[in-house]
Scaffold this active site. Sequence first.
Site, mmCIF file in Angstrom:
data_model
loop_
_atom_site.group_PDB
_atom_site.id
_atom_site.type_symbol
_atom_site.label_atom_id
_atom_site.label_comp_id
_atom_site.label_asym_id
_atom_site.label_seq_id
_atom_site.Cartn_x
_atom_site.Cartn_y
_atom_site.Cartn_z
ATOM 1 N N GLU A 100 42.800 37.741 48.328
ATOM 2 C CA GLU A 100 43.723 38.609 47.579
ATOM 3 C C GLU A 100 43.500 40.082 47.877
ATOM 4 O O GLU A 100 44.445 40.859 47.943
ATOM 5 C CB GLU A 100 43.607 38.337 46.074
ATOM 6 N N HIS A 170 45.168 29.090 35.462
ATOM 7 C CA HIS A 170 46.564 29.014 35.883
ATOM 8 C C HIS A 170 47.457 29.393 34.713
ATOM 9 O O HIS A 170 48.584 28.925 34.616
ATOM 10 C CB HIS A 170 46.920 27.612 36.394
#
Lengths: 365, 482
Positions: A100, A170
């Site tokens: 990321e 999540h």
Amino acid sequence: MAARALREAGRRRGWAAEVGRRCFSGGSAGTAVPERKEGGGGKPVNLFTAVNQALHIALDTDPRAYVFGEDVGFGGVFRCTTGLADRFGKNRVFNTPLCEQGIAGFAIGLAAMGNRAIAEIQFADYIFPAFDQIVNEAAKFRYRSGNEFNCGGLTIRTPYGAVGHGGHYHSQSPEAFFCHVPGLKVIIPRSPREAKGLLLASIRDPNPVVFFEPKWLYRLSVEEVPEEDYMLPLSQAEVIRKGSDITLIGWGAQLAVLKEACEDAAKDGVSCELIDLKTLIPWDKETVEASVKKTGKLLVSHEAPITGGFGAEIAASIAERCFQRLEAPVARVCGLDTPFPLVYEPFYMPTKNKVLDAIKATVNY
Amino acid sequence: MAAMWLARRAARRLPPLLSRQGGEPTRPWFLGSTAPPPVLGSPPLPAVERIFRRGFCSVRRFAGESSAAAAADADEEEPENGFAGGDQAIDFPGGKVSFMAEMNFLPESHGERIKCYRVLDDDGKTISGSRFQEVSKEVAVKMYSEMVTLHIMDNIFYEAQRQGRISFYLTSNGEEAINIASAAALSIDDIVLPQYREPGVLMWRGFTLQEFANQCFGNNMDYGKGRQMPIHYGSNRLNYFTVSSPIATQLPHAVGAAYSLKMDKKDACAITYFGDGGTSEGDFHAALNFAAVMEAPVIFFCRNNGWAISTPTTEQFRSDGVVIRGQAYGIRGIRVDGNDALAVYSAVHAAREMAIAEGRPILVEALTYRVGHHSTSDDSTKYRPVDEIEHWRTARDPISRYRKWVQGNDWWSDAEESELRSRVRKELLQAIQVAERMQKPPVAELFTDVYDQVPSNLREQEQLLRDTIMKHPADYPTDVPV
């Protein structure tokens, strides 16, 4: 619980399509930018399709636009980038290594060369390795150089929020971290039509934007979305339901919960005004202030933990501006101050009845 | 049948690049002729093997692949059915991989350290057999003049900080060759993403002493509008991205910038500078990996000066420095003597050509020594011996070594030397005086450039601040116009 309730409701009475349209259609026409045709229209599509349409348009209208991130090449794990690589080629739409900070850093460099860098972080829960790049680099790029350089072409898209079974990693809603960073814009759409117009506006805005997409609504929320290219204004909130007794404010997926609470409260004779903030920074204080001056009461609701959430900022600002008009303490119905829990998700969530109870308590204060 | 089998074995044992090169008519001299580029010199006996030779296991079973003798042994032992470990290969994701019967761990190092490319010896004479990029008299003299200018600028700004005239400073002492020679090998269209010890690159591109002084004093003419500490230079005109303090964050940016250059089919690359400490940051690994995968024309230039503030490289990493790590990412690299201007110039010149022509990243590791303290906030004698600093400051000084070469070509004289030094000194003192007298940027600039336009919350905060300034003027500096 909200997610489960909505899914069950959807199964029971074809809710998703109908309520999606009912909840979110209309209202936004007045805030449309000139590019947008009055009244919208278009085919009913879900949120990931609306995002996909926006990305197609962004790449088609600007040869300097690029879309990339983990797994975007084949269409993305949420199907938002479907068909892009085939249509625009692998030079403009591509997978990146699983990193990321690399995605964000690469995107900043690409944007700083005058390109529109549309980067995807696969889940907002995984944005933290990119935090330094976003906070120390992207947000300060223009300021620290005295406008010699900027990375305004940068847009980071990332799915956020509860989805019923996402557990710790999540499900998170990390928007408040980014709202503490001058130089960034933070946008969260509530529906397919909003997602398309706000995403195109974010991509074309000359400032770095973190664009959180409510993944719970990717498939669930369906409404008519104009097929053409249109943008919705940033830093402009929208009153999506008029009312007189209390102002409710939220963003993204939480608006569906607030909407249901409004309807139930109406049955009890309470008239709620519902505002979609849309842009968290720089945010539209004036619209919220005007509403609270009318109703005298405010309830803020978000999925993120209550402490240090963006609701706190709204509560403080409104207390400052509307102290004389407030007839009750600002209510906050938010996530708990725990990590996002799997089996306890229904307990963690700021559900309709929690909101409803808070509406009643505030109105009857 | 047996002949074919032997031929296949032989082919397999060739280094992959070599076997592909068969028909190539020309090959740049700097890539060598027999080995894959990043391997300088033939690998010696792996450490693992040395251990096993004197240890408890047989050499045959555990010998390293690179030992020619062991490979020959293995050939003799290979059974006719061809199913010995080494003869099988399977298409794993990522390509075909052969098996081996021996349990061979890769050694943690090549044994001997990777060699360092050098052109000039300590006396400024070209080493016999050395190959380097030709430098014209004009460029050579300009390089020398700017190395001297950089050194004088460092000394004078350092003193200005000591006198309290600027808030902070950081010298490039000992790294003048890296600064100037690497810059000289680039074109102005190449995009520079610096760390903070590379002001010489900016100087080479035409940033004036006055512009340097304006930034250090944070005055009205500072492009950064007085918002950052001294030495955080930047110039759009000169394709030099503004310095930011966080370490190695600029590396992934360089990959993005390089990718953009490649998409635009520009005859240019990106170059990013960083120190040995920066290679421990995640951004270093992210950037190298992205650059390799995306085939971005970017030069990663590591100034390995031995010290990250007080942390020596022995406490920073256990690899053989930095250049070796390029191989793991599939990146070509070279180690170069950072105190040898001609070596640095030649290496960057070649790196640039390969990066652009082949669309690939190149890693350059320049070995040097940070002769100055980390910054004006640091006293490096607290953690390293004074005589070590002194040795590098004098005996290994890159400027005097390069001067010997320039003067040896009859391109420079003592008279020119003293004229240069006194002129630069005068210009700098003048620049400091002008910069010091100049107004600071106005308060309004505090609120601009956060976004492309000033949003309402900042307009509101500006008004509040102005009211406070009116009420309590003594609380605020007088040299910042309201």
